[in-house]
Design a protein around this motif. Structure first.
Motif, PDB file in Angstrom:
ATOM      1  N   GLY A  68       0.819  -1.070   0.212  1.00  0.00           N
ATOM      2  CA  GLY A  68      -0.078  -0.035  -0.030  1.00  0.00           C
ATOM      3  C   GLY A  68       0.908   1.402  -0.119  1.00  0.00           C
ATOM      4  N   ALA A  69       0.631   2.177   1.059  1.00  0.00           N
ATOM      5  CA  ALA A  69       1.452   3.305   0.981  1.00  0.00           C
ATOM      6  C   ALA A  69       2.807   3.175   1.830  1.00  0.00           C
ATOM      7  CB  ALA A  69       0.702   4.207   1.667  1.00  0.00           C
ATOM      8  N   ARG A 129       9.337  -1.491   8.175  1.00  0.00           N
ATOM      9  CA  ARG A 129       8.238  -0.996   7.265  1.00  0.00           C
ATOM     10  C   ARG A 129       7.805   0.288   7.552  1.00  0.00           C
ATOM     11  NH1 ARG A 129       2.331  -0.928   8.004  1.00  0.00           N
ATOM     12  NH2 ARG A 129       1.366  -1.558   6.062  1.00  0.00           N
ATOM     13  N   TYR A 130       7.981   1.066   6.629  1.00  0.00           N
ATOM     14  CA  TYR A 130       7.731   2.649   6.900  1.00  0.00           C
ATOM     15  C   TYR A 130       6.832   3.240   5.652  1.00  0.00           C
ATOM     16  CZ  TYR A 130      12.064   3.367   4.478  1.00  0.00           C
ATOM     17  OH  TYR A 130      13.035   3.248   3.425  1.00  0.00           O
ATOM     18  N   PRO A 131       6.497   4.695   5.711  1.00  0.00           N
ATOM     19  CA  PRO A 131       5.766   5.333   4.651  1.00  0.00           C
ATOM     20  C   PRO A 131       6.708   5.456   3.251  1.00  0.00           C
ATOM     21  CG  PRO A 131       5.435   6.622   6.713  1.00  0.00           C
ATOM     22  CD  PRO A 131       6.253   5.544   7.002  1.00  0.00           C
ATOM     23  N   GLU A 132       5.921   5.180   2.339  1.00  0.00           N
ATOM     24  CA  GLU A 132       6.923   5.113   1.039  1.00  0.00           C
ATOM     25  C   GLU A 132       7.267   6.334   0.674  1.00  0.00           C
ATOM     26  OE1 GLU A 132       4.540   3.585  -2.280  1.00  0.00           O
ATOM     27  OE2 GLU A 132       3.016   4.774  -1.963  1.00  0.00           O
TER      28      GLU A 132
END
Length: 139
Positions: free
Chosen positions: A62-63, A118-121
């Motif tokens: 996702g994002a 995992r972190y915001p793209e």
């Protein structure tokens, strides 16, 4: 281990041979002061250890983007209490939200561990690594 033989937790502790001594003569119902504290001085005497680190992009969710971080202790010494932080490009602030598969980890001599993050793209992040007996590194 779970029912499939997979590790679900990997804990590493440093215990002091000298425990805290509480001052029971001056305690109150909500606070007991210490007369003497546990001795963790040997932590400051650990020999320096340099770690190798590699990162590899895994996928987008996702994002969010997911990366794999590989940490390798190339020495015959313990690398204790390594902390990984995800920093913005200018190294002035943490990237949030972030989800690590593991953090504050110790590596035995020659041990290799793989961690996912995992972190915001939309973030251009850098990884900061520091440990009790290592140097601060930026990747």
């Amino acid at each position: 281990m779970n029912e499939h033989g997979q590790a679900v937790a990997d804990n590493f502790y440093w215990l002091s041979a000298q425990m805290d001594t509480l001052d029971w003569n001056t305690y109150s119902w909500f606070y007991t002061p210490s007369k003497e504290f546990a001795n963790f001085r040997p932590l400051s005497e650990l020999p320096p250890v340099k770690l190798e680190m590699a990162k590899k992009f895994l996928r987008n969710e996702g994002a969010y983007q997911v990366w794999q971080i590989t940490l390798k202790n190339t020495s015959d010494k313990l690398s204790f209490f390594n902390e990984l932080q995800l920093m913005n490009e200018s190294l002035t602030d943490n990237v949030l939200p972030v989800l690590w598969s593991d953090n504050y980890l110790s590596l035995l001599p020659y041990e290799v561990k793989m961690i996912t993050v995992r972190y915001p793209e939309d973030q251009n992040a850098r990884i900061q690594l520091q440990s009790v007996n290592g140097e601060v590194k930026i990747f």
